[in-house]
Design a protein around this motif. Structure first.
Motif, PDB file in Angstrom:
ATOM      1  N   LEU A  72       0.836  -1.197   0.000  1.00  0.00           N
ATOM      2  CA  LEU A  72       0.000   0.000   0.000  1.00  0.00           C
ATOM      3  C   LEU A  72       0.872   1.249   0.000  1.00  0.00           C
ATOM      4  CD1 LEU A  72      -2.529  -1.059   2.799  1.00  0.00           C
ATOM      5  CD2 LEU A  72      -2.948  -1.101   0.334  1.00  0.00           C
ATOM      6  N   LYS A  73       0.349   2.303  -0.575  1.00  0.00           N
ATOM      7  CA  LYS A  73       1.005   3.599  -0.495  1.00  0.00           C
ATOM      8  C   LYS A  73       0.789   4.192   0.894  1.00  0.00           C
ATOM      9  CE  LYS A  73       0.472   4.706  -5.401  1.00  0.00           C
ATOM     10  NZ  LYS A  73      -0.127   5.649  -6.375  1.00  0.00           N
ATOM     11  N   PRO A  74       1.640   5.094   1.329  1.00  0.00           N
ATOM     12  CA  PRO A  74       1.456   5.724   2.639  1.00  0.00           C
ATOM     13  C   PRO A  74       0.108   6.431   2.713  1.00  0.00           C
ATOM     14  CG  PRO A  74       3.660   6.167   1.822  1.00  0.00           C
ATOM     15  CD  PRO A  74       2.908   5.531   0.695  1.00  0.00           C
ATOM     16  N   ASP A  75      -0.691   6.084   3.704  1.00  0.00           N
ATOM     17  CA  ASP A  75      -1.996   6.714   3.916  1.00  0.00           C
ATOM     18  C   ASP A  75      -2.649   6.028   5.109  1.00  0.00           C
ATOM     19  OD1 ASP A  75      -4.231   8.291   3.608  1.00  0.00           O
ATOM     20  OD2 ASP A  75      -4.366   7.972   1.437  1.00  0.00           O
ATOM     21  N   GLU A  76      -3.867   6.446   5.424  1.00  0.00           N
ATOM     22  CA  GLU A  76      -4.624   5.829   6.512  1.00  0.00           C
ATOM     23  C   GLU A  76      -5.718   4.953   5.900  1.00  0.00           C
ATOM     24  OE1 GLU A  76      -7.602   7.593   9.690  1.00  0.00           O
ATOM     25  OE2 GLU A  76      -5.526   7.977  10.299  1.00  0.00           O
ATOM     26  N   TYR A  77      -5.838   3.712   6.406  1.00  0.00           N
ATOM     27  CA  TYR A  77      -6.758   2.739   5.815  1.00  0.00           C
ATOM     28  C   TYR A  77      -7.552   2.013   6.899  1.00  0.00           C
ATOM     29  CZ  TYR A  77      -3.413   3.192   1.923  1.00  0.00           C
ATOM     30  OH  TYR A  77      -2.586   3.669   0.937  1.00  0.00           O
ATOM     31  N   TYR A  78      -8.573   1.294   6.435  1.00  0.00           N
ATOM     32  CA  TYR A  78      -9.217   0.260   7.247  1.00  0.00           C
ATOM     33  C   TYR A  78      -9.497  -0.918   6.318  1.00  0.00           C
ATOM     34  CZ  TYR A  78     -13.824   1.510   5.299  1.00  0.00           C
ATOM     35  OH  TYR A  78     -14.883   1.738   4.460  1.00  0.00           O
ATOM     36  N   LEU A  79      -9.702  -2.105   6.883  1.00  0.00           N
ATOM     37  CA  LEU A  79      -9.941  -3.282   6.027  1.00  0.00           C
ATOM     38  C   LEU A  79     -11.028  -4.168   6.609  1.00  0.00           C
ATOM     39  CD1 LEU A  79      -8.617  -6.031   7.385  1.00  0.00           C
ATOM     40  CD2 LEU A  79      -6.488  -5.103   6.516  1.00  0.00           C
ATOM     41  N   THR A  80     -11.530  -5.042   5.756  1.00  0.00           N
ATOM     42  CA  THR A  80     -12.529  -6.026   6.164  1.00  0.00           C
ATOM     43  C   THR A  80     -12.034  -7.423   5.831  1.00  0.00           C
ATOM     44  OG1 THR A  80     -13.718  -5.951   4.051  1.00  0.00           O
ATOM     45  CG2 THR A  80     -14.420  -4.399   5.756  1.00  0.00           C
ATOM     46  N   VAL A  81     -12.461  -8.384   6.634  1.00  0.00           N
ATOM     47  CA  VAL A  81     -12.167  -9.792   6.403  1.00  0.00           C
ATOM     48  C   VAL A  81     -13.501 -10.513   6.238  1.00  0.00           C
ATOM     49  CG1 VAL A  81     -11.069 -11.871   7.306  1.00  0.00           C
ATOM     50  CG2 VAL A  81     -10.115  -9.618   7.844  1.00  0.00           C
ATOM     51  N   GLN A  82     -13.649 -11.213   5.105  1.00  0.00           N
ATOM     52  CA  GLN A  82     -14.908 -11.895   4.818  1.00  0.00           C
ATOM     53  C   GLN A  82     -14.642 -13.343   4.414  1.00  0.00           C
ATOM     54  OE1 GLN A  82     -16.440  -9.361   1.696  1.00  0.00           O
ATOM     55  NE2 GLN A  82     -17.755  -8.244   3.114  1.00  0.00           N
ATOM     56  N   PHE A  83     -15.532 -14.220   4.888  1.00  0.00           N
ATOM     57  CA  PHE A  83     -15.466 -15.624   4.494  1.00  0.00           C
ATOM     58  C   PHE A  83     -16.865 -16.204   4.610  1.00  0.00           C
ATOM     59  CE2 PHE A  83     -14.310 -20.180   5.045  1.00  0.00           C
ATOM     60  CZ  PHE A  83     -13.589 -20.332   3.867  1.00  0.00           C
ATOM     61  N   LEU A  84     -17.245 -17.037   3.637  1.00  0.00           N
ATOM     62  CA  LEU A  84     -18.600 -17.558   3.554  1.00  0.00           C
ATOM     63  C   LEU A  84     -18.987 -18.277   4.843  1.00  0.00           C
ATOM     64  CD1 LEU A  84     -21.090 -18.012   1.743  1.00  0.00           C
ATOM     65  CD2 LEU A  84     -20.061 -20.170   1.034  1.00  0.00           C
ATOM     66  N   TYR A 103     -19.162 -16.869   7.823  1.00  0.00           N
ATOM     67  CA  TYR A 103     -18.533 -16.249   8.992  1.00  0.00           C
ATOM     68  C   TYR A 103     -18.939 -14.782   9.083  1.00  0.00           C
ATOM     69  CZ  TYR A 103     -15.434 -20.249   9.823  1.00  0.00           C
ATOM     70  OH  TYR A 103     -14.935 -21.492  10.131  1.00  0.00           O
ATOM     71  N   GLN A 104     -18.894 -14.261  10.304  1.00  0.00           N
ATOM     72  CA  GLN A 104     -19.151 -12.847  10.502  1.00  0.00           C
ATOM     73  C   GLN A 104     -18.035 -12.022   9.862  1.00  0.00           C
ATOM     74  OE1 GLN A 104     -19.396 -12.372  14.722  1.00  0.00           O
ATOM     75  NE2 GLN A 104     -21.381 -13.389  14.903  1.00  0.00           N
ATOM     76  N   THR A 105     -18.413 -10.908   9.257  1.00  0.00           N
ATOM     77  CA  THR A 105     -17.420 -10.001   8.682  1.00  0.00           C
ATOM     78  C   THR A 105     -16.697  -9.247   9.793  1.00  0.00           C
ATOM     79  OG1 THR A 105     -18.709  -9.723   6.664  1.00  0.00           O
ATOM     80  CG2 THR A 105     -17.092  -8.013   7.165  1.00  0.00           C
ATOM     81  N   VAL A 106     -15.381  -9.218   9.694  1.00  0.00           N
ATOM     82  CA  VAL A 106     -14.556  -8.501  10.665  1.00  0.00           C
ATOM     83  C   VAL A 106     -14.070  -7.202  10.032  1.00  0.00           C
ATOM     84  CG1 VAL A 106     -12.390  -8.532  11.972  1.00  0.00           C
ATOM     85  CG2 VAL A 106     -13.840 -10.573  11.874  1.00  0.00           C
ATOM     86  N   VAL A 107     -14.232  -6.081  10.744  1.00  0.00           N
ATOM     87  CA  VAL A 107     -13.759  -4.785  10.287  1.00  0.00           C
ATOM     88  C   VAL A 107     -12.607  -4.343  11.189  1.00  0.00           C
ATOM     89  CG1 VAL A 107     -14.352  -2.390   9.832  1.00  0.00           C
ATOM     90  CG2 VAL A 107     -16.057  -4.179   9.448  1.00  0.00           C
ATOM     91  N   VAL A 108     -11.458  -4.096  10.587  1.00  0.00           N
ATOM     92  CA  VAL A 108     -10.287  -3.613  11.324  1.00  0.00           C
ATOM     93  C   VAL A 108     -10.245  -2.096  11.211  1.00  0.00           C
ATOM     94  CG1 VAL A 108      -7.780  -3.690  11.532  1.00  0.00           C
ATOM     95  CG2 VAL A 108      -9.052  -5.747  10.867  1.00  0.00           C
ATOM     96  N   ASP A 109     -10.318  -1.433  12.361  1.00  0.00           N
ATOM     97  CA  ASP A 109     -10.374   0.028  12.372  1.00  0.00           C
ATOM     98  C   ASP A 109      -9.116   0.646  11.774  1.00  0.00           C
ATOM     99  OD1 ASP A 109     -12.872  -0.023  13.484  1.00  0.00           O
ATOM    100  OD2 ASP A 109     -12.130  -0.008  15.549  1.00  0.00           O
ATOM    101  N   ALA A 110      -9.151   1.948  11.661  1.00  0.00           N
ATOM    102  CA  ALA A 110      -8.116   2.693  10.934  1.00  0.00           C
ATOM    103  C   ALA A 110      -6.703   2.369  11.424  1.00  0.00           C
ATOM    104  CB  ALA A 110      -8.382   4.181  11.059  1.00  0.00           C
ATOM    105  N   PHE A 111      -5.820   2.162  10.459  1.00  0.00           N
ATOM    106  CA  PHE A 111      -4.391   1.999  10.728  1.00  0.00           C
ATOM    107  C   PHE A 111      -3.639   2.825   9.694  1.00  0.00           C
ATOM    108  CE2 PHE A 111      -5.726  -1.384   7.896  1.00  0.00           C
ATOM    109  CZ  PHE A 111      -4.777  -1.368   6.894  1.00  0.00           C
ATOM    110  N   GLU A 112      -2.426   3.201  10.026  1.00  0.00           N
ATOM    111  CA  GLU A 112      -1.662   4.104   9.162  1.00  0.00           C
ATOM    112  C   GLU A 112      -0.433   3.405   8.615  1.00  0.00           C
ATOM    113  OE1 GLU A 112       0.191   8.634   9.191  1.00  0.00           O
ATOM    114  OE2 GLU A 112      -0.994   7.881  10.874  1.00  0.00           O
TER     115      GLU A 112
END
Length: 820
Positions: free
Chosen positions: A82-94, A96-105
């Protein structure tokens, strides 16, 4: 400038744009070298095992735009640059509950940001929801589309596509397999959302070779938007074939046998390995169909009434093979490239026996004749499809492109023996041969783009080019006195048909409070030419048309809603309707075409209401259609008593009706769904200097009862009714039938045994009555009355599918809904 050259350039341009587009997108998706990014590992919270192939989606925090994605490897790990910036991500699998990872830099020059172990857990609510979906009705409804899940219709098990369509509400199939929707034969049949070779030159025979165990569901759209071809004055029927996307190997095997003699086997498989999903379907089927009918014709002449009585018997048998295979390649989590190949081959042996008895006035018998036609028919078909779809990360923001080509051919050869036995003359025989060769090629290229402005509004544009060529060579020969076969030029012809359609559309949709709407406009330029080589008769029709559509939806509550819609549609004459000469198997009843036919134009209006309760649903629709240049089959009789039947543009038509489709679970063990279509049609016109004014009302209905006797043991009883209908020259009589089915799960739920009985009481028939100033006819025909089949289905690494399936990746589902 020559139009054919222009179209050839357009075809090449579509291909180049398609290839360059895919290569450009793929290159754009390859991230540049970066010194930083994010990494982690996905683990099952309950088992503490790593999770392979989980989907990771990274978004920019500032605007929630999608940036990068990937899937976990065999160790459950992922690493994304990734380029330098602030992001968040999701983890999905059939499942399973979707997991959201809060902002990281992510900082430049630093090592990958390590999220460590990301724990995901099964979604029990989702699993409960999946179980609920699995118990849904055979019919799933929205205001503008109905979905019929074929796996739950026990009477269709081990059948073919024609028999499946016979059980769809508001769909009727006549004696020859012609399909009508709400009383209108102008219905467009698609396979996986596209025009397909599985509909064939002769769609009736092609659909009979498509086995029910290869079909996932049937979708019916009665008033389509401009997103779809304008062809089809009654609407669209989409046949969706089976395909799975789950990881690993999954499949099913079907084996069936029945009476009259039939047997078959079907295999459906898929194998998902990381970025590639392979799928394959194979079907082999042998079937015999027995038919019989009778026919009476009275000719009104100056010296009195002359009568011909006709009895007919048909025996159609054939072996068909079909294989469909392909692969989906996930270039990125948002880019899918799909290639599929389909090959079908059928070999038929048909025998038809027609016996005539002729009478002069006062019922004086003057002689009889018997005509026996032994026919062989081969039908190879090859089809290729390449599809690309890109999701841009934002919901509904996508671009898709596809190219499809198929080649059909049919070869029919007949040996005919006619024995003539007059009362006052010596018996004689005629020996004739017919060879009919048909070749069809079809090329399609299409591109569609959807751009959402926000969660409530979106804009769609698209373009399509289709070129279809058919070459029909029909040869009739008769044995002369020297024992040699010589050509009969009056019945021999070669007819060449060429059709090109170039289309583009734009569609805007928006939602405001409880209201949502779609407004669209489609343009189509058609170039159709025909050539009858024997006489060098050519006919060319070029026309440009605009086809608007509008849909307005209002949600009264979350459980009931109303929609009003409008569309303009077209029904272009088909190849067989344009071909001047069609048949010679029955030399007293000859079917012809008309190369001068013009297309039918229809303005279609519809008002629908949809209501859901906890255990029931109701869909009510009322509709009105106004059509111009309507063509219908008109019979004429010459002085020798030979009947010619062919289509003529002669009328305008006003028709309206209402349709009711409902589903209710009376008890846990008893589910009922039914439909009723009330239809009135008023036709006014003139053909052959005769005015035809018909005003008729007809009714069709269907009720299906589903009983759960115990877990894994179901039974089904269906009743079908089709009311009488007035035609321009007569009446189609009423008919009804009953079907029964029962299924039992065995082998610990991995297998299912299904018994199907169609037309239990042998009442399914087609009967017509015609009365003119010159003649009267009364006819009745029926195919094999009661048919019984037994089917065994065995599933490999998959559960019994009872409800809505997972979507495919090739644009096969017709998303006509009004949700934004």
């Amino acid at each position: 400038m020559n139009f054919k050259n222009v179209m050839s350039k357009i075809k090449i341009s579509f291909l180049l744009i398609f290839l360059s587009f895919i290569s450009g997108v793929v290159i754009a998706e390859v991230p540049a070298e970066k010194d930083s990014g994010v990494k982690g590992k996905v683990v099952d919270r309950q088992t503490n095992r790593v999770v392979e192939y989980a989907t990771i989606m990274v978004y920019r925090s500032a605007d929630s735009s999608f940036v990068e994605g990937g899937i976990t490897d065999e160790k459950g790990s992922f690493q994304l640059k990734l380029k330098p910036d602030e992001y968040y991500l999701t983890v999905q699998f059939l499942g399973y509950q979707t997991v959201v990872v809060d902002a990281f830099e992510v900082d430049r020059g630093k090592s990958f940001y390590d999220l460590g172990r990301l724990m995901i857990a099964p979604d029990n609510a989702l699993l409960d929801e999946v179980e609920v979906v699995a118990e849904k009705s055979t019919v799933e409804m929205t205001l503008d589309k109905r979905v019929f899940n074929i796996g739950k219709d026990l009477s269709s098990t081990a059948g073919n596509a024609i028999e499946v369509l016979e059980n769809i509400p508001s769909v009727t199939v006549d004696i020859e397999g012609n399909v009508s929707l709400r009383g209108d034969e102008g219905v467009r049949i698609l396979v996986d959302g596209k025009v397909s070779g599985l509909a064939g030159i002769n769609s009736r025979d092609a659909l009979r070779s498509l086995q029910a165990d290869m079909i996932e569901r049937i979708e019916v759209v009665t008033n389509p938007s401009v997103r779809y071809d304008a062809e089809g004055t009654a609407g669209i029927i989409n046949i969706v074939l089976k395909k799975d996307r789950r990881n690993g190997f999954h499949g099913s095997v079907d084996v069936n046998a029945g009476y009259p003699l039939q047997y078959g086997v079907g295999i459906n498989t898929n194998y998902r390995l990381r970025k590639v999903n392979f799928f394959a379907n194979y079907a082999l089927n042998y079937r015999e169909r027995l038919g019989s009918g009778n026919y009476r014709r009275d000719f009104f002449r100056p010296d009195g009434t002359h009568t011909t009585l006709q009895d007919s018997e048909r025996n159609r048998s054939g072996l068909s093979n079909m294989i469909r295979t392909g692969a989906e390649y996930f270039l990125t989590p948002n880019d899918v490239l799909t290639f599929s190949l389909m090959y079908r081959y059928s070999d038929q042996q048909n025998k038809s026996t027609i016996t005539y008895r002729d009478f002069e006035p006062e019922n004086v018998f003057i002689g009889s004749s018997e005509r026996v036609d032994n026919e062989t028919e081969t039908d190879p078909n090859l089809e290729y499809a390449l599809n690309y779809k890109k999701d841009f990360g934002k919901e509904d923001h996508s671009l898709s492109a596809n190219i499809r080509y198929f080649d059909n051919s049919e070869t029919e050869k007949s040996d005919i023996t006619e024995t003539i036995s007059p009362v006052e003359a010596v018996m004689s025989q005629l020996f004739q041969k017919i060879e009919n060769r048909e070749q069809e090629s079809n090329f399609q290229a299409q591109i569609d783009y959807i751009h959402p402005f926000n969660k409530n509004s979106k804009f769609e544009v698209g373009a399509k080019y289709e070129q279809r060529e058919i070459d029909n060579d029909y040869i009739v020969e008769q044995m002369n006195e020297q024992g040699e076969y010589v050509n009969l030029p009056e019945y021999t012809n070669r007819f060449i048909y060429d059709e090109k359609v170039l289309a583009a559309y734009a569609l805007f949709g928006n939602e405001v409070g409880r209201y949502s709407y779609q407004l669209g406009l489609r343009s189509e330029y058609s170039d159709i030419s025909t050539l009858l080589q024997q006489t060098d008769e050519s006919n060319t029709q070029n026309y440009f048309n605009l086809f608007p559509s509008a849909h307005l939806n209002y949600k009264l509550t979350e459980d009931d809603q109303v929609q009003v819609s409008y569309s303009r549609r077209i029904r272009r004459p088909g190849f067989w309707q344009l071909n001047p000469f069609r048949s010679f198997a029955d030399n007293r009843n000859i079917h012809t075409g008309n190369p001068n036919l013009k297309p039918i134009y229809t303005n279609s209006y519809e008002l629908g209401y949809l209501r859901y309760w906890d255990k029931a649903s109701l869909n009510f629709n009322t509709y009105y259609r106004y059509s111009t240049d309507v063509f219908q089959r008109i019979e004429t009789v010459d002085t020798s008593g030979i009947t010619y039947t062919g289509p003529v543009n002669f009328a305008k038509n006003n028709s309206y009706g209402f349709e009711l489709i409902g589903n209710v679970s009376l008890y846990k063990w008893w589910n009922i769904n039914g439909s009723m279509n009330f239809y009135r049609s008023m036709t006014e016109g003139e053909a052959n200097e005769i005015e035809y004014n018909t005003d008729y009302i007809t009714l069709t209905g269907r009720v299906m009862n589903k009983f759960t006797i115990q877990r894994g043991f179901d039974a089904q009883l269906s009743l079908n009714f089709r009311g009488p209908m007035d035609m321009p020259q007569g009446t189609r009589q009423a008919t009804w039938s009953a079907d029964f089915g029962a299924s039992k799960d065995i082998f610990k739920g991995k297998g299912t045994l299904t018994l199907s009985v169609r037309d239990m009481f042998g009442t399914r028939r087609w009967a017509f009555e015609t009365l003119t100033d010159d003649f009267y006819t009364n006819s009745e025909f029926r195919w094999s009355t009661t048919t019984i089949t037994l089917n065994f289905n065995y599933r490999i690494n998959q559960q019994k599918k009872k409800g809505a399936p997972e979507g495919g990746g090739d644009g096969q589902q017709m998303d006509e809904g009004m949700e934004f």
